[in-house]
Scaffold this motif. Structure first.
Motif, PDB file in Angstrom:
ATOM      1  N   MET A   1       0.495  -1.286   0.033  1.00 14.84           N
ATOM      2  CA  MET A   1      -0.074   0.209  -0.066  1.00 14.84           C
ATOM      3  C   MET A   1       0.435   1.028  -0.332  1.00 14.84           C
ATOM      4  SD  MET A   1      -2.674   1.151   2.682  1.00 14.84           S
ATOM      5  CE  MET A   1      -3.426   2.597   2.858  1.00 14.84           C
ATOM      6  N   ASP A   2       0.129   2.136  -0.972  1.00 14.32           N
ATOM      7  CA  ASP A   2       1.265   3.056  -1.103  1.00 14.32           C
ATOM      8  C   ASP A   2       0.364   4.746  -0.646  1.00 14.32           C
ATOM      9  OD1 ASP A   2       2.263   6.288  -1.418  1.00 14.32           O
ATOM     10  OD2 ASP A   2       3.054   5.051  -3.848  1.00 14.32           O
TER      11      ASP A   2
ATOM     12  N   ALA B   1       0.446   8.005  -2.490  1.00 12.81           N
ATOM     13  CA  ALA B   1      -0.075   7.791  -3.992  1.00 12.81           C
ATOM     14  C   ALA B   1      -1.722   7.275  -4.006  1.00 12.81           C
ATOM     15  CB  ALA B   1       0.192   7.063  -5.102  1.00 12.81           C
TER      16      ALA B   1
ATOM     17  N   GLU C   1      -2.839   3.785  -3.946  1.00 13.37           N
ATOM     18  CA  GLU C   1      -2.591   2.634  -4.440  1.00 13.37           C
ATOM     19  C   GLU C   1      -2.174   1.762  -3.516  1.00 13.37           C
ATOM     20  OE1 GLU C   1      -1.070   3.933  -8.966  1.00 13.37           O
ATOM     21  OE2 GLU C   1       0.409   3.746  -7.059  1.00 13.37           O
TER      22      GLU C   1
ATOM     23  N   PHE D   1      -1.442  -1.888  -4.555  1.00  8.57           N
ATOM     24  CA  PHE D   1      -0.807  -2.902  -5.108  1.00  8.57           C
ATOM     25  C   PHE D   1      -1.206  -4.783  -4.259  1.00  8.57           C
ATOM     26  CE2 PHE D   1       1.698   0.345  -5.973  1.00  8.57           C
ATOM     27  CZ  PHE D   1       1.269   1.122  -7.572  1.00  8.57           C
TER      28      PHE D   1
ATOM     29  N   HIS E   1      -2.835  -6.364  -9.378  1.00 15.52           N
ATOM     30  CA  HIS E   1      -3.824  -6.013  -9.496  1.00 15.52           C
ATOM     31  C   HIS E   1      -2.909  -3.998  -8.946  1.00 15.52           C
ATOM     32  CE1 HIS E   1      -5.897  -8.976  -9.751  1.00 15.52           C
ATOM     33  NE2 HIS E   1      -7.004  -8.960 -10.660  1.00 15.52           N
ATOM     34  N   VAL E   2      -4.082  -3.261  -9.106  1.00 14.97           N
ATOM     35  CA  VAL E   2      -3.188  -1.688  -8.762  1.00 14.97           C
ATOM     36  C   VAL E   2      -4.788  -1.416  -8.428  1.00 14.97           C
ATOM     37  CG1 VAL E   2      -2.283  -0.450 -10.920  1.00 14.97           C
ATOM     38  CG2 VAL E   2      -2.173  -0.165  -8.501  1.00 14.97           C
ATOM     39  N   ASN E   3      -5.140  -0.889  -7.357  1.00 17.98           N
ATOM     40  CA  ASN E   3      -6.243  -0.591  -6.839  1.00 17.98           C
ATOM     41  C   ASN E   3      -7.541  -1.330  -7.575  1.00 17.98           C
ATOM     42  OD1 ASN E   3      -5.317   1.689  -4.839  1.00 17.98           O
ATOM     43  ND2 ASN E   3      -5.694   3.075  -7.059  1.00 17.98           N
TER      44      ASN E   3
ATOM     45  N   TRP F   1       6.095  -0.798  -8.794  1.00 19.46           N
ATOM     46  CA  TRP F   1       6.431  -0.273 -10.308  1.00 19.46           C
ATOM     47  C   TRP F   1       6.886  -0.995 -11.040  1.00 19.46           C
ATOM     48  CZ3 TRP F   1       7.740   5.788  -8.955  1.00 19.46           C
ATOM     49  CH2 TRP F   1       6.502   6.259  -8.418  1.00 19.46           C
TER      50      TRP F   1
ATOM     51  N   ALA G   1       3.428  -3.358 -12.442  1.00 14.34           N
ATOM     52  CA  ALA G   1       2.806  -2.498 -12.567  1.00 14.34           C
ATOM     53  C   ALA G   1       3.656  -1.681 -14.456  1.00 14.34           C
ATOM     54  CB  ALA G   1       2.346  -0.930 -11.894  1.00 14.34           C
TER      55      ALA G   1
ATOM     56  N   ARG H   1       5.495   0.179 -14.511  1.00  9.01           N
ATOM     57  CA  ARG H   1       5.999   1.790 -14.585  1.00  9.01           C
ATOM     58  C   ARG H   1       7.736   1.854 -14.879  1.00  9.01           C
ATOM     59  NH1 ARG H   1       2.036   3.839  -9.427  1.00  9.01           N
ATOM     60  NH2 ARG H   1       0.456   3.205 -10.781  1.00  9.01           N
TER      61      ARG H   1
END
Length: 192
Positions: A55-56, A59, A61, A63, A72-74, A132, A135, A137
């Motif tokens: 958990m960020d 941001a 978000e 994950f 998954h992200v969110n 990231w 995801a 990124r």
């Protein structure tokens, strides 16, 4: 070293279910007010990762991944990036506090610069960097001296998002005792 000894003991003599928690990954960032830190939770059964959540809070978000259930992200599916070459790769790393790991990290960054990769960055949170990569990124992340609480959740995220995570030194698949890691989108793993 204490972290690797503790995880070895827990895997050998501990309960079947093991929670691996880092309440603030990226502690130095957090202490200095930089919004790059996360809460990281991994759950393993008999040494095999089953669930990973990062958990960020900055941001907003979350994950998450379950073994065999994707990443998954969110709560929306996520996949690693499509970069196929080093020239396209955005690679991140950390910087160890010990001379032995610092020397290895500097050599690694120099080798990537010579390779070349598109960019090498340092963010200060293993959990964020692994999330990231999962995801898409970032293309890859390597670091020489981490503990299971830094990497467990992120390792499952990367794998379930279609990436690869191995021991940076031996090339063997990641396990909870792996301290030197290489995580990537899979397509660039061997080259990097």
């Amino acid at each position: 070293e204490a972290g690797s000894e503790a995880i070895a003991t827990l895997l050998e003599t501990g309960p079947d279910w093991l929670w691996i928690v880092d309440p603030i990954d990226g502690t130095t960032n957090f202490v200095h007010g930089m919004p790059l830190s996360a809460i990281s939770i991994g759950v393993a059964y008999k040494g095999e990762l089953q669930v990973g959540v990062i958990m960020d809070p900055f941001a907003g978000e979350i994950f998450s991944a379950c073994l065999g259930g994707g990443a998954h992200v969110n709560f929306a599916p996520m996949r690693v990036g499509e970069e196929a070459t080093g020239e396209e790769a955005v690679v991140v790393t950390g910087y160890g506090a010990l001379a032995e790991s610092a020397d290895a990290m500097i050599k690694g960054m120099k080798a990537l610069t010579d390779y070349p990769v598109r960019s090498v960055r340092m963010l200060g949170s293993a959990a964020i960097m692994l999330a990231w990569v999962a995801a898409g990124r970032l293309t890859a992340y390597f670091e020489c001296d981490l503990n299971a609480w830094d990497t467990a959740a992120g390792a499952l995220l990367v794998r379930e998002a279609g990436g690869q995570m191995t021991d940076l030194v031996t090339g063997e698949e990641y396990n909870l005792q792996t301290r030197a890691i290489m995580a990537s989108n899979g397509k660039t793993h061997e080259a990097l």
